[in-house]
Design a protein around this motif. Structure first.
Motif, PDB file in Angstrom:
ATOM      1  N   HIS A  33      -3.195 -16.331 -12.511  1.00  0.00           N
ATOM      2  CA  HIS A  33      -2.860 -14.930 -12.257  1.00  0.00           C
ATOM      3  C   HIS A  33      -4.151 -14.170 -11.949  1.00  0.00           C
ATOM      4  N   LEU A  34      -4.091 -13.254 -10.973  1.00  0.00           N
ATOM      5  CA  LEU A  34      -5.274 -12.510 -10.559  1.00  0.00           C
ATOM      6  C   LEU A  34      -5.055 -11.008 -10.721  1.00  0.00           C
ATOM      7  N   LEU A  35      -6.094 -10.321 -11.148  1.00  0.00           N
ATOM      8  CA  LEU A  35      -6.114  -8.867 -11.164  1.00  0.00           C
ATOM      9  C   LEU A  35      -7.318  -8.447 -10.328  1.00  0.00           C
ATOM     10  N   ILE A  36      -7.067  -7.857  -9.159  1.00  0.00           N
ATOM     11  CA  ILE A  36      -8.130  -7.563  -8.197  1.00  0.00           C
ATOM     12  C   ILE A  36      -8.318  -6.050  -8.084  1.00  0.00           C
ATOM     13  N   TYR A  37      -9.537  -5.599  -8.337  1.00  0.00           N
ATOM     14  CA  TYR A  37      -9.874  -4.170  -8.271  1.00  0.00           C
ATOM     15  C   TYR A  37     -10.787  -3.929  -7.071  1.00  0.00           C
ATOM     16  N   CYS A  59      -5.854  -1.171  -7.603  1.00  0.00           N
ATOM     17  CA  CYS A  59      -5.825  -2.484  -8.228  1.00  0.00           C
ATOM     18  C   CYS A  59      -4.528  -3.212  -7.870  1.00  0.00           C
ATOM     19  N   VAL A  60      -4.629  -4.535  -7.660  1.00  0.00           N
ATOM     20  CA  VAL A  60      -3.475  -5.344  -7.273  1.00  0.00           C
ATOM     21  C   VAL A  60      -3.379  -6.560  -8.193  1.00  0.00           C
ATOM     22  N   PHE A  61      -2.150  -6.880  -8.618  1.00  0.00           N
ATOM     23  CA  PHE A  61      -1.898  -8.069  -9.425  1.00  0.00           C
ATOM     24  C   PHE A  61      -1.244  -9.125  -8.541  1.00  0.00           C
ATOM     25  N   VAL A  62      -1.732 -10.376  -8.619  1.00  0.00           N
ATOM     26  CA  VAL A  62      -1.177 -11.491  -7.851  1.00  0.00           C
ATOM     27  C   VAL A  62      -0.743 -12.578  -8.833  1.00  0.00           C
ATOM     28  N   LYS A  63       0.547 -12.950  -8.777  1.00  0.00           N
ATOM     29  CA  LYS A  63       1.058 -14.003  -9.657  1.00  0.00           C
ATOM     30  C   LYS A  63       0.500 -15.354  -9.249  1.00  0.00           C
ATOM     31  N   ARG A  64       0.364 -16.229 -10.229  1.00  0.00           N
ATOM     32  CA  ARG A  64      -0.160 -17.561  -9.954  1.00  0.00           C
ATOM     33  C   ARG A  64       0.856 -18.390  -9.158  1.00  0.00           C
ATOM     34  N   ASP A  65       0.345 -19.484  -8.584  1.00  0.00           N
ATOM     35  CA  ASP A  65       1.155 -20.448  -7.846  1.00  0.00           C
ATOM     36  C   ASP A  65       1.774 -19.857  -6.593  1.00  0.00           C
ATOM     37  N   HIS A  66       1.058 -18.916  -5.971  1.00  0.00           N
ATOM     38  CA  HIS A  66       1.500 -18.341  -4.703  1.00  0.00           C
ATOM     39  C   HIS A  66       0.343 -18.356  -3.708  1.00  0.00           C
ATOM     40  N   THR A  67       0.672 -18.587  -2.448  1.00  0.00           N
ATOM     41  CA  THR A  67      -0.337 -18.557  -1.395  1.00  0.00           C
ATOM     42  C   THR A  67      -0.290 -17.198  -0.704  1.00  0.00           C
ATOM     43  N   VAL A  68      -1.439 -16.543  -0.650  1.00  0.00           N
ATOM     44  CA  VAL A  68      -1.515 -15.234  -0.015  1.00  0.00           C
ATOM     45  C   VAL A  68      -2.688 -15.214   0.962  1.00  0.00           C
ATOM     46  N   THR A  69      -2.602 -14.362   1.974  1.00  0.00           N
ATOM     47  CA  THR A  69      -3.700 -14.140   2.914  1.00  0.00           C
ATOM     48  C   THR A  69      -4.354 -12.813   2.563  1.00  0.00           C
ATOM     49  N   ILE A  70      -5.648 -12.851   2.270  1.00  0.00           N
ATOM     50  CA  ILE A  70      -6.364 -11.663   1.821  1.00  0.00           C
ATOM     51  C   ILE A  70      -7.372 -11.244   2.886  1.00  0.00           C
ATOM     52  N   ASN A  71      -7.303  -9.981   3.315  1.00  0.00           N
ATOM     53  CA  ASN A  71      -8.266  -9.402   4.250  1.00  0.00           C
ATOM     54  C   ASN A  71      -9.103  -8.373   3.498  1.00  0.00           C
ATOM     55  N   SER A 114       5.591 -11.312  -6.192  1.00  0.00           N
ATOM     56  CA  SER A 114       4.395 -12.087  -6.510  1.00  0.00           C
ATOM     57  C   SER A 114       3.111 -11.293  -6.310  1.00  0.00           C
ATOM     58  N   VAL A 115       3.190 -10.185  -5.570  1.00  0.00           N
ATOM     59  CA  VAL A 115       2.033  -9.304  -5.374  1.00  0.00           C
ATOM     60  C   VAL A 115       2.469  -7.886  -5.717  1.00  0.00           C
ATOM     61  N   LEU A 116       1.742  -7.254  -6.630  1.00  0.00           N
ATOM     62  CA  LEU A 116       2.142  -5.922  -7.105  1.00  0.00           C
ATOM     63  C   LEU A 116       0.936  -4.994  -7.126  1.00  0.00           C
ATOM     64  N   LYS A 117       1.051  -3.876  -6.407  1.00  0.00           N
ATOM     65  CA  LYS A 117       0.014  -2.834  -6.462  1.00  0.00           C
ATOM     66  C   LYS A 117       0.271  -1.985  -7.700  1.00  0.00           C
ATOM     67  N   LEU A 118      -0.710  -1.903  -8.579  1.00  0.00           N
ATOM     68  CA  LEU A 118      -0.511  -1.242  -9.862  1.00  0.00           C
ATOM     69  C   LEU A 118      -0.604   0.273  -9.737  1.00  0.00           C
ATOM     70  N   PRO A 119       0.157   0.987 -10.546  1.00  0.00           N
ATOM     71  CA  PRO A 119       0.034   2.439 -10.564  1.00  0.00           C
ATOM     72  C   PRO A 119      -1.305   2.854 -11.171  1.00  0.00           C
ATOM     73  N   GLU A 120      -1.680   4.093 -10.943  1.00  0.00           N
ATOM     74  CA  GLU A 120      -2.951   4.590 -11.488  1.00  0.00           C
ATOM     75  C   GLU A 120      -2.928   4.496 -13.012  1.00  0.00           C
ATOM     76  N   SER A 121      -4.021   4.012 -13.577  1.00  0.00           N
ATOM     77  CA  SER A 121      -4.086   3.805 -15.021  1.00  0.00           C
ATOM     78  C   SER A 121      -5.486   4.082 -15.529  1.00  0.00           C
ATOM     79  N   ALA A 122      -5.584   4.918 -16.556  1.00  0.00           N
ATOM     80  CA  ALA A 122      -6.891   5.221 -17.148  1.00  0.00           C
ATOM     81  C   ALA A 122      -7.497   3.963 -17.766  1.00  0.00           C
ATOM     82  N   ASP A 123      -6.645   3.112 -18.350  1.00  0.00           N
ATOM     83  CA  ASP A 123      -7.147   1.878 -18.971  1.00  0.00           C
ATOM     84  C   ASP A 123      -7.789   0.966 -17.930  1.00  0.00           C
ATOM     85  N   ILE A 124      -7.112   0.795 -16.792  1.00  0.00           N
ATOM     86  CA  ILE A 124      -7.628  -0.073 -15.738  1.00  0.00           C
ATOM     87  C   ILE A 124      -8.918   0.491 -15.155  1.00  0.00           C
TER      88      ILE A 124
END
Length: 271
Positions: A33-37, A59-71, A114-124
């Motif tokens: 699982h990936l958390l990309i900021y 920030c975006v969360f990507v579930k494991r075991d999925h193939t994605v193309t990242i630019n 499998s790919v989720l853009k996270l809402p704004e979060s003070a914690d993140i």
């Protein structure tokens, strides 16, 4: 213009990356699982025809075991800089064991996407701002501190959405699958030997033993040869630009591709 090399710092499953020029495109299989900021610049993630774009501060969360193309590339006059947290199975298992079962929410369901853009979060925001100083290569954090940051990122996700519980704590292991079939489909992805072993349902030792039965080459050399052979056929057919072929088969920069190609075939891709 030739793409300049990516500079990456990696500390205990936390990766700091930035690109010196131009867009960078990679096809990536998320074994963890990936958390990309995105600290600066812009990133877009594509999967099955769907695209999610994230700019600075998002920030975006990507579930494991999925193939994605990242630019990843520049935006608003700034080059891309980002921080990625990788949540591997062992780390998640250890945290799950520490939980009081009464604290696990009832009725939660795994994320449907499998790919989720996270809402704004003070914690993140607070978490990633605290790691920005480590973009300076002279300030290298220790592994213990980075483990705390991983833990903080995990807690932030669980607090944000209860559906992260069944998503992150699903410890189903992949079935053991054919190695060559997997590599022929995934040679272009930036995977370590440990990740390939895991994804084919093997320990690293078992993977190496099984691979010796099917090839006299090491896994790394097999993948390099596969990338170059596919690149050769694509260039010979004349349907793609050399720079597009370079990145589509898994190379990260044009210079490395040209050097490896000439060593393999005795002439440059342009010839």
């Amino acid at each position: 213009m030739e793409q300049q090399e990516t500079t990456i710092f990696s500390y205990s499953d936390i990766i700091f990356s930035f690109f010196l020029n131009n867009d960078t495109v990679c096809s990536h299989k998320a074994v963890s699982h990936l958390l990309i900021y995105v600290y600066s610049g812009q990133m877009s993630i594509q999967e099955n025809g769907q695209e999610i774009t994230a700019g600075a501060g998002e920030c975006v969360f990507v579930k494991r075991d999925h193939t994605v193309t990242i630019n990843k590339g520049p935006a608003k006059g700034e080059q891309y800089r980002g921080i990625t947290l990788k949540f591997n199975r062992n780390f998640l298992r250890d945290y799950y064991r520490s939980l009081d079962r009464k604290d696990i929410p009832k009725g939660a369901k795994p994320l449907a996407v499998s790919v989720l853009k996270l809402p704004e979060s003070a914690d993140i925001q607070s978490l990633f701002f605290s790691m920005v100083p480590y973009f300076n290569s002279e300030n290298k954090p220790n592994d213990e501190l980075m483990q705390l940051k991983l833990r903080e990122g995990l807690i932030s996700l669980l607090a944000m959405n209860k559906d992260f519980y069944p998503t992150l704590f699903d410890f189903t292991e992949p079935w053991k699958i054919d190695i060559l079939d997997f590599l022929n489909k995934n040679y272009m992805h930036d995977l370590s030997m440990e990740e390939i072993a895991l994804y084919t349902g093997r320990s690293l030792a078992t993977f190496k033993r099984d691979f010796r039965k099917i090839s006299s080459l090491s896994p790394q050399k097999w993948i390099m040869q596969k990338r170059l052979d596919v690149a050769y056929e694509k260039i010979r057919s004349g349907g793609e630009k050399i720079s597009d072929v370079c990145f589509s088969v898994g190379f990260k920069n044009r210079s490395h591709f040209t050097t490896a190609f000439k060593k393999q075939f005795g002439f440059t891709p342009a010839r």
